[in-house]
Design an enzyme around this catalytic site. Sequence first.
Site, PDB file in Angstrom:
ATOM      1  N   CYS A 164       0.791  -1.233   0.000  1.00 32.81           N
ATOM      2  CA  CYS A 164       0.000   0.000   0.000  1.00 32.81           C
ATOM      3  C   CYS A 164       0.823   1.283   0.000  1.00 32.81           C
ATOM      4  O   CYS A 164       0.259   2.370  -0.004  1.00 32.81           O
ATOM      5  CB  CYS A 164      -0.955  -0.007   1.194  1.00 32.81           C
ATOM      6  SG  CYS A 164      -1.990  -1.475   1.220  1.00 32.81           S
ATOM      7  N   HIS A 289      -3.475   7.941   6.497  1.00 33.12           N
ATOM      8  CA  HIS A 289      -3.663   6.615   5.898  1.00 33.12           C
ATOM      9  C   HIS A 289      -5.063   6.120   6.265  1.00 33.12           C
ATOM     10  O   HIS A 289      -5.785   5.624   5.416  1.00 33.12           O
ATOM     11  CB  HIS A 289      -2.583   5.666   6.409  1.00 33.12           C
ATOM     12  CG  HIS A 289      -2.567   4.344   5.707  1.00 33.12           C
ATOM     13  ND1 HIS A 289      -2.500   4.236   4.335  1.00 33.12           N
ATOM     14  CD2 HIS A 289      -2.603   3.069   6.191  1.00 33.12           C
ATOM     15  CE1 HIS A 289      -2.501   2.959   4.003  1.00 33.12           C
ATOM     16  NE2 HIS A 289      -2.559   2.228   5.106  1.00 33.12           N
ATOM     17  N   HIS A 323      -9.782   1.926  -0.043  1.00 31.03           N
ATOM     18  CA  HIS A 323      -8.326   1.792   0.068  1.00 31.03           C
ATOM     19  C   HIS A 323      -7.847   1.226  -1.260  1.00 31.03           C
ATOM     20  O   HIS A 323      -8.090   0.063  -1.577  1.00 31.03           O
ATOM     21  CB  HIS A 323      -7.985   0.855   1.221  1.00 31.03           C
ATOM     22  CG  HIS A 323      -6.518   0.770   1.513  1.00 31.03           C
ATOM     23  ND1 HIS A 323      -5.555   1.259   0.657  1.00 31.03           N
ATOM     24  CD2 HIS A 323      -5.844   0.234   2.564  1.00 31.03           C
ATOM     25  CE1 HIS A 323      -4.359   1.039   1.162  1.00 31.03           C
ATOM     26  NE2 HIS A 323      -4.510   0.411   2.332  1.00 31.03           N
TER      27      HIS A 323
END
Length: 395
Positions: A164, A289, A323
């Site tokens: 990520c 995040h 995400h």
Amino acid sequence: MNSSTSFPVFIHDCGFHSALGSEAVAIHQALQSGQSKGMLIDNEILNTHTSTVIGRVTEALPPIPQPLSLYSTRNNQLALSALLQIKTSVKDAIEQYGADRIAVIVGTSTSGISDGEVAYAEKINQGAFPEDYHYTKQELGDSANFVADYFNITGPCYTISTACSSSGRVFISAKRMLQAGIVDAVVVGGVDSICKLTLNGFNGLEALSNQLCQPFSADRSGINIGESAAFMLLSAKPSHIALLGAGDSSDAHHISAPHPEGNGAEQAMRAALEDAGLTPKDIGYINAHGTATPLNDSMESKAIYRVFGDSVPVSSTKPLTGHTLGAASATEAAIAWHILHHQLPLPMQRCVNKADDIEIALVESEQYLGGKAILSNSFAFGGNNISLIFGYSHD
């Protein structure tokens, strides 16, 4: 670890397509309303036959040009939808610098796996793969190779895949390449598309939410996965928006969990500030995040509080995009670019029930940046952490 000495890198254009949409008007409306048309319930993709929320791109995607048919995947179509938005700027850079003086660096984690899933299902059912399928379509390098071949760029070309944080690390690599004088411009970005492998993998980790994710909430129960493509053209030639600094760290605390105190996250943020030559007071907004998992939000809140206290407004935009995995850093860099370029209000965190372990100041009412810089965080499996700082250039 500090990514490099201070060396501003300027952003000359940005192309972006996610669950927010692809047109600036749609993107801005979604960011300001806190509602994204692409955040949809899916009851089919999980092997457990349970529902989850997915951030889908709902617009039709452009076809891959016939001469590049070997690259024909949904992932590359998604990339192309963003690349078309910066095509003129890239062509101008090629004319100015030459195709061999431009690099392509792309972050991804899924590449063309979704097409591989479809092809493998056909092999099981029909006994053979489709005639137009080739295994290279799901190789990680396929994304960067497609971008380079689409623009006929002949400079350095590669893909970064660090889960990520993938498309955050591309900015650090681009900065170093420009600083070293290897190239004069870099096309950077990230692209990831929805695939069953990823969704079922995260479901196996019990990390998915069956409702819209709620970052920093006491009711947070997991993530929503999304798909996105975001690309920028970077160079050392001055422009009004810049990558002011970047910091990275690798705490290697656990293969899939961050350090509970956010040690690596803190290290990355402090490194980004040092790289930019800025202090915490120079940051006007933090795009967290903020995955809405209990552990991530807790540790990130602790890390932010240690560096910034509760004076800097914070929010996570993942309830609007999902995400987007390897594309997450580039997705949120594009959101930062839109805030700066169009002077938008900060994305609000519609957190009905703020958790007791969250000490940071969330954006809960209309606020503006006020000329300050934006810090954007992305944290990945294995403790691979990236913090990027974007702001107005004074050069």
